[in-house]
Design an enzyme around this catalytic site. Structure first.
Site, PDB file in Angstrom:
ATOM      1  N   TYR A  32      -1.858  -0.759  10.408  1.00 35.14           N
ATOM      2  CA  TYR A  32      -1.979  -1.074   8.969  1.00 35.14           C
ATOM      3  C   TYR A  32      -0.746  -0.562   8.236  1.00 35.14           C
ATOM      4  CZ  TYR A  32      -3.847  -1.264   4.212  1.00 35.14           C
ATOM      5  OH  TYR A  32      -4.032  -1.528   2.873  1.00 35.14           O
ATOM      6  N   SER A  42       0.858  -1.189   0.000  1.00 31.80           N
ATOM      7  CA  SER A  42       0.000   0.000   0.000  1.00 31.80           C
ATOM      8  C   SER A  42       0.889   1.232   0.000  1.00 31.80           C
ATOM      9  CB  SER A  42      -0.870  -0.034   1.259  1.00 31.80           C
ATOM     10  OG  SER A  42      -1.385   1.245   1.540  1.00 31.80           O
TER      11      SER A  42
HETATM   12  P1  NAP Z   1     -11.303  -6.372   1.585  1.00 34.52           P
HETATM   13  O1  NAP Z   1     -12.346  -6.126   0.544  1.00 34.52           O
HETATM   14  O2  NAP Z   1     -11.567  -5.951   2.983  1.00 34.52           O
HETATM   15  O3  NAP Z   1     -10.877  -7.900   1.508  1.00 34.52           O
HETATM   16  C1  NAP Z   1      -9.935  -8.403   2.411  1.00 34.52           C
HETATM   17  C2  NAP Z   1      -9.866  -9.894   2.274  1.00 34.52           C
HETATM   18  O4  NAP Z   1      -8.996 -10.388   3.305  1.00 34.52           O
HETATM   19  C3  NAP Z   1     -11.231 -10.563   2.483  1.00 34.52           C
HETATM   20  O5  NAP Z   1     -11.371 -11.655   1.624  1.00 34.52           O
HETATM   21  C4  NAP Z   1     -11.135 -11.021   3.923  1.00 34.52           C
HETATM   22  O6  NAP Z   1     -11.951 -12.144   4.229  1.00 34.52           O
HETATM   23  C5  NAP Z   1      -9.673 -11.407   4.015  1.00 34.52           C
HETATM   24  N1  NAP Z   1      -9.260 -11.466   5.417  1.00 34.52           N
HETATM   25  C6  NAP Z   1      -9.340 -10.494   6.350  1.00 34.52           C
HETATM   26  N2  NAP Z   1      -8.938 -10.952   7.550  1.00 34.52           N
HETATM   27  C7  NAP Z   1      -8.600 -12.259   7.369  1.00 34.52           C
HETATM   28  C8  NAP Z   1      -8.132 -13.288   8.218  1.00 34.52           C
HETATM   29  N3  NAP Z   1      -7.990 -13.088   9.525  1.00 34.52           N
HETATM   30  N4  NAP Z   1      -7.867 -14.501   7.698  1.00 34.52           N
HETATM   31  C9  NAP Z   1      -8.062 -14.755   6.388  1.00 34.52           C
HETATM   32  N5  NAP Z   1      -8.524 -13.820   5.521  1.00 34.52           N
HETATM   33  C10 NAP Z   1      -8.794 -12.595   6.015  1.00 34.52           C
HETATM   34  O7  NAP Z   1      -9.940  -5.617   1.193  1.00 34.52           O
HETATM   35  P2  NAP Z   1      -9.297  -5.258  -0.227  1.00 34.52           P
HETATM   36  O8  NAP Z   1      -9.476  -3.808  -0.440  1.00 34.52           O
HETATM   37  O9  NAP Z   1      -9.724  -6.226  -1.253  1.00 34.52           O
HETATM   38  O10 NAP Z   1      -7.753  -5.459   0.148  1.00 34.52           O
HETATM   39  C11 NAP Z   1      -6.985  -6.548  -0.312  1.00 34.52           C
HETATM   40  C12 NAP Z   1      -5.518  -6.203  -0.135  1.00 34.52           C
HETATM   41  O11 NAP Z   1      -5.194  -5.024  -0.887  1.00 34.52           O
HETATM   42  C13 NAP Z   1      -5.159  -5.885   1.321  1.00 34.52           C
HETATM   43  O12 NAP Z   1      -3.900  -6.448   1.625  1.00 34.52           O
HETATM   44  C14 NAP Z   1      -5.089  -4.365   1.349  1.00 34.52           C
HETATM   45  O13 NAP Z   1      -4.224  -3.917   2.342  1.00 34.52           O
HETATM   46  C15 NAP Z   1      -4.563  -4.072  -0.050  1.00 34.52           C
HETATM   47  N6  NAP Z   1      -4.868  -2.727  -0.573  1.00 34.52           N
HETATM   48  C16 NAP Z   1      -6.140  -2.345  -0.851  1.00 34.52           C
HETATM   49  C17 NAP Z   1      -6.392  -1.070  -1.371  1.00 34.52           C
HETATM   50  C18 NAP Z   1      -7.782  -0.602  -1.720  1.00 34.52           C
HETATM   51  O14 NAP Z   1      -7.947   0.563  -2.136  1.00 34.52           O
HETATM   52  N7  NAP Z   1      -8.807  -1.421  -1.601  1.00 34.52           N
HETATM   53  C19 NAP Z   1      -5.323  -0.180  -1.598  1.00 34.52           C
HETATM   54  C20 NAP Z   1      -4.014  -0.605  -1.290  1.00 34.52           C
HETATM   55  C21 NAP Z   1      -3.796  -1.887  -0.789  1.00 34.52           C
HETATM   56  P3  NAP Z   1     -13.525 -11.942   4.603  1.00 34.52           P
HETATM   57  O15 NAP Z   1     -14.168 -11.441   3.361  1.00 34.52           O
HETATM   58  O16 NAP Z   1     -13.925 -13.302   4.986  1.00 34.52           O
HETATM   59  O17 NAP Z   1     -13.566 -10.940   5.710  1.00 34.52           O
END
Ligand code: NAP
Length: 232
Positions: free
Chosen positions: A169, A156
């Site tokens: 985070y 990130s």
């Molecule tokens: P999200 O929609 O909140 O999805 C997160 C995923 O991680 C979900 O499938 C969740 O499972 C899973 N997860 C959370 N806690 C967990 C645990 N204890 N054990 C196993 N799985 C777990 O987030 P996202 O935006 O797609 O983010 C995905 C990645 O991209 C992350 O690493 C985030 O830091 C990074 N990122 C995102 C953005 C953005 O703008 N969205 C920007 C930069 C980086 P459940 O669905 O079952 O809760």
């Protein structure tokens, strides 16, 4: 890693590849899993909410992709033994791993550090960095069994420049960047495994909505599918 904006992966780019995606039930992980399957990969869907993983499984099957596998795992309670048991199961089932996308992530809270709950801090570090590190160690022999394997950690912008109130985070993403540097250097020129970090950028997901409740989603990318460049 720099990505070409107009990069178009070949339709069969991932044929006969076995790729594990963590957090595959939702958000970016779901989009990546669908995209990898769409490009021919056998995808191992890992996550903590089985119903979500089953929905992704069904979507891949309905689209005619290779039969995926579901691996339920919650990083919060996962132990070293769980990771080694997982490696044993995947070894029996697939014999190797060609790709590993560390995508599962927990935002924690956006709050002043003086109010940060220590238990929540530990949880975020466990899900975002400690769990993935020990899972990687357990899976190294399977990755070494591939002709050329790729590990991607999801980072990130706050893993390169700290931002007020982003607490665990941001720190977990700095640790991710550091670990990727260390492991990539260690495996460089003496292994078939490449290690990279990737910042997907602002993407319209539940995490993004929680982090920026006041921002219009129209400024974010809406990814129905996403091919994080595991190969190519
Ligand atoms: P999200 O929609 O909140 O999805 C997160 C995923 O991680 C979900 O499938 C969740 O499972 C899973 N997860 C959370 N806690 C967990 C645990 N204890 N054990 C196993 N799985 C777990 O987030 P996202 O935006 O797609 O983010 C995905 C990645 O991209 C992350 O690493 C985030 O830091 C990074 N990122 C995102 C953005 C953005 O703008 N969205 C920007 C930069 C980086 P459940 O669905 O079952 O809760």
């Amino acid at each position: 890693m720099s990505c070409k904006i107009d990069y178009q992966p070949a339709p069969n780019l991932l044929e006969n590849r076995v790729v594990l995606v963590t957090g595959a039930g939702d958000g970016i992980g779901r989009a990546a899993a669908l995209s990898y399957a769409n490009h021919g990969a056998t995808v191992i869907l890992l996550g903590r909410t089985i119903a979500k993983l089953e929905r992704v499984y069904d979507e891949i099957e309905a689209a005619g992709g290779p039969q995926p596998a579901i691996f339920p795992l919650n990083f919060e309670g996962a132990t070293l033994k769980d990771f080694h048991d997982m490696a044993e199961t995947l070894d029996k089932e697939f014999g190797r791993l060609d790709g590993l996308l560390h995508n599962a992530g927990l935002l924690g809270r956006i709050t002043p550090f003086e109010q940060y709950n220590p238990e929540l801090w530990q949880q975020v570090m466990q899900v975002n960095i400690n769990g993935p590190i020990w899972m990687t160690q357990a899976l190294l022999p399977l990755l070494q069994a591939s002709e050329d394997a790729s590990i991607i950690f999801t980072s990130s912008s706050v893993g390169r420049k700290g931002r007020a109130y982003w607490g665990a985070y941001s720190v977990s993403k700095f640790a991710t960047e550091g670990f990727v540097d260390v492991l990539a250097d260690e495996l460089d020129n003496q292994s078939n495994i490449r290690v990279n970090s990737l910042n997907p950028g602002a993407t319209r997901t539940q995490m993004r909505r929680t982090a920026f409740p006041g921002k219009t989603p129209l400024r974010c990318v809406h990814r129905k599918t996403l091919c994080l460049p595991i190969y190519g």
